[in-house]
Design a protein around this motif. Structure first.
Motif, short mmCIF file in Angstrom:
data_model
loop_
_atom_site.label_atom_id
_atom_site.label_comp_id
_atom_site.label_asym_id
_atom_site.label_seq_id
_atom_site.Cartn_x
_atom_site.Cartn_y
_atom_site.Cartn_z
N TYR A 93 63.48 57.26 50.21
CA TYR A 93 62.19 56.51 49.50
C TYR A 93 62.00 56.84 48.08
O TYR A 93 62.48 58.15 47.77
CB TYR A 93 60.72 56.93 50.43
N CYS A 94 61.26 56.25 47.25
CA CYS A 94 61.06 56.68 45.86
C CYS A 94 59.76 57.85 45.84
O CYS A 94 58.74 57.30 46.40
CB CYS A 94 60.88 55.37 44.87
N THR A 95 59.90 58.98 45.50
CA THR A 95 58.85 60.00 45.47
C THR A 95 57.67 59.58 44.48
O THR A 95 56.63 60.02 44.74
CB THR A 95 59.42 61.35 45.35
N THR A 96 58.03 58.56 43.59
CA THR A 96 57.09 58.32 42.75
C THR A 96 56.07 57.10 43.54
O THR A 96 54.81 56.93 43.68
CB THR A 96 57.21 57.64 41.41
N PRO A 115 58.86 46.61 44.93
CA PRO A 115 59.31 46.74 46.47
C PRO A 115 59.70 47.99 46.90
O PRO A 115 59.73 48.10 48.11
CB PRO A 115 60.54 45.92 46.71
N GLU A 116 59.59 49.02 46.22
CA GLU A 116 59.77 50.47 46.48
C GLU A 116 58.45 50.85 46.96
O GLU A 116 58.52 52.14 47.55
CB GLU A 116 60.33 51.22 45.21
N CYS A 117 57.35 50.09 46.78
CA CYS A 117 56.16 50.71 47.41
C CYS A 117 56.19 50.69 49.09
O CYS A 117 57.04 49.74 49.60
CB CYS A 117 54.94 49.81 46.88
N CYS A 159 67.40 61.19 40.18
CA CYS A 159 66.46 60.28 40.98
C CYS A 159 66.42 61.00 42.22
O CYS A 159 67.59 60.98 42.89
CB CYS A 159 66.97 58.95 40.88
N PRO A 160 65.21 61.52 42.73
CA PRO A 160 65.28 62.13 44.02
C PRO A 160 65.72 61.07 45.24
O PRO A 160 66.53 61.54 46.12
CB PRO A 160 63.92 62.33 44.31
N MET A 161 65.19 59.72 45.01
CA MET A 161 65.83 58.79 46.04
C MET A 161 67.44 58.69 46.02
O MET A 161 67.86 58.59 47.29
CB MET A 161 65.17 57.59 45.95
FE1 SF4 Z 1 64.13 57.40 41.28
FE2 SF4 Z 1 61.47 56.50 41.87
FE3 SF4 Z 1 62.19 57.76 39.39
FE4 SF4 Z 1 63.00 55.35 39.95
S1 SF4 Z 1 60.73 56.11 39.73
S2 SF4 Z 1 64.03 57.06 39.24
S3 SF4 Z 1 63.60 55.28 42.20
S4 SF4 Z 1 62.20 58.46 41.63
#
Ligand code: SF4
Ligand code: 13P
Length: 305
Positions: A170-173, A198-200, A85-87
């Motif tokens: 932050y979440c890259t997606t 909520p990650e938006c 997970c990049p985050m």
């Molecule tokens: Fe990580 Fe975002 Fe993928 Fe979830 S959706 S695993 S937070 S990159």
């Protein structure tokens, strides 16, 4: 073709005494064959309660690590070694130690989307389902450091009225979802309810109707059968939303909301995983004992929704 692979998985699973856990963002066929699907909180609880010897975790590394920490006596397998997970990699233990030094009296809340080393440096863990409740449970006079997701942290700060020190992860997606996406989806489906994660980012959340973890989205859709929904999170969840609510309609806010890491798991990789008992996820005891304290609090503080 898939049917044969699924049969093979069932056989191997029985031989190994394994249970398959899959996150709501997994490819549809994997969610369908899993013993349990869910959000990060639900899967952590499942991992801590199962009596299976082996857990095949269809998700990303931090989820498998969490399962290994909560159930140290079990063998936890991640079918694809590189599913990360990049985050979670946006803060490391050294950076967190420095931040703690700068804020010596603060408490640290870390999102479960983090490495085991970062969890070990934290006081509390949370998921998107209980971030608000976890922050609310902390003494009012305490300064709170929230890592690594600035957007979930912002959401928890707003809901609780607490001032949090936010790490800029932050979440890259989820950050691929834009306000233009929400506006044009609303124009197309004006009667639809917008459910966002909520990650938006904050402007996207402001335009949305409901801010929910993926597990909470499934519950909300079940309570509002027959309605139309615009989904502002990773699109894998739409598979299960549609399956559980055939009378409702679900539209992705954008086709771009795909997490490439979540999609690295496949039926073939689950087979190799069970055949070769790979890839074993182990957390060194010195880290795991500390991280478990933060994770135990996460599974104790349950969300209101
Ligand atoms: Fe990580 Fe975002 Fe993928 Fe979830 S959706 S695993 S937070 S990159
Ligand atoms: P939840 O399923 O807990 O809402 O988590 C979202 C996510 O991004 C997991 O990687």
């Amino acid at each position: 073709m898939n049917e044969q692979l699924i049969k093979q998985i069932e056989k191997l699973k029985a031989q190994r005494g394994a249970v398959i856990l899959a996150h709501n963002y997994q490819p549809g066929e994997i969610q369908d064959l899993a013993d349990f699907t869910g959000d990060s909180l639900g899967l952590s609880i499942q991992a801590s309660e199962t009596d299976a010897d082996v857990i095949v975790f269809c998700g990303v590394r931090f989820m498998a690590e969490t399962a290994a920490i909560l159930s140290p006596e079990k063998t936890v397998l991640l079918p694809e070694k590189s599913a990360g997970c990049p985050m979670a990699d946006m803060i490391n233990a050294e950076q967190l130690r420095r931040l703690k030094k700068e804020n010596p009296d603060a408490l640290v809340v870390c999102y479960v989307n983090s490495t085991a080393e970062v969890k070990a440096e934290s006081d509390y863990c949370c998921t998107s389902a209980n971030a608000v409740e976890v922050v609310q449970s902390l003494p009012e006079d305490k300064r709170i450091l929230f890592v690594p997701d600035q957007h979930l942290g912002q959401f928890a700060a707003e809901k609780t009225g607490r001032k949090l020190v936010l790490w800029p992860g932050y979440c890259t997606t989820h950050v691929l979802i834009t306000t233009d996406d929400v506006r044009s989806a609303r124009e197309k489906y004006p009667d639809a309810i917008v459910m966002a994660h909520p990650e938006c980012n904050e402007p996207v959340k402001e335009l949305s109707d409901e801010l929910l973890s993926t597990g909470q989205m499934l519950k909300f859709a079940a309570k509002n059968r027959g309605k139309r929904f615009i989904i502002a999170t990773e699109n894998g969840i739409i598979h299960t939303l549609k399956k559980q609510n055939p009378e409702s309609e679900f539209f992705p806010v954008t086709e771009r909301a795909i997490c490439p890491n979540m999609k690295k798991i496949s039926l073939d990789k689950i087979i190799s995983s069970l055949q070769e008992m790979q890839f074993k996820i182990k957390v060194p005891e010195s880290i795991s004992i500390k991280a478990k304290k933060a994770l135990d609090k996460m599974v104790e503080i349950l969300p209101e929704k």
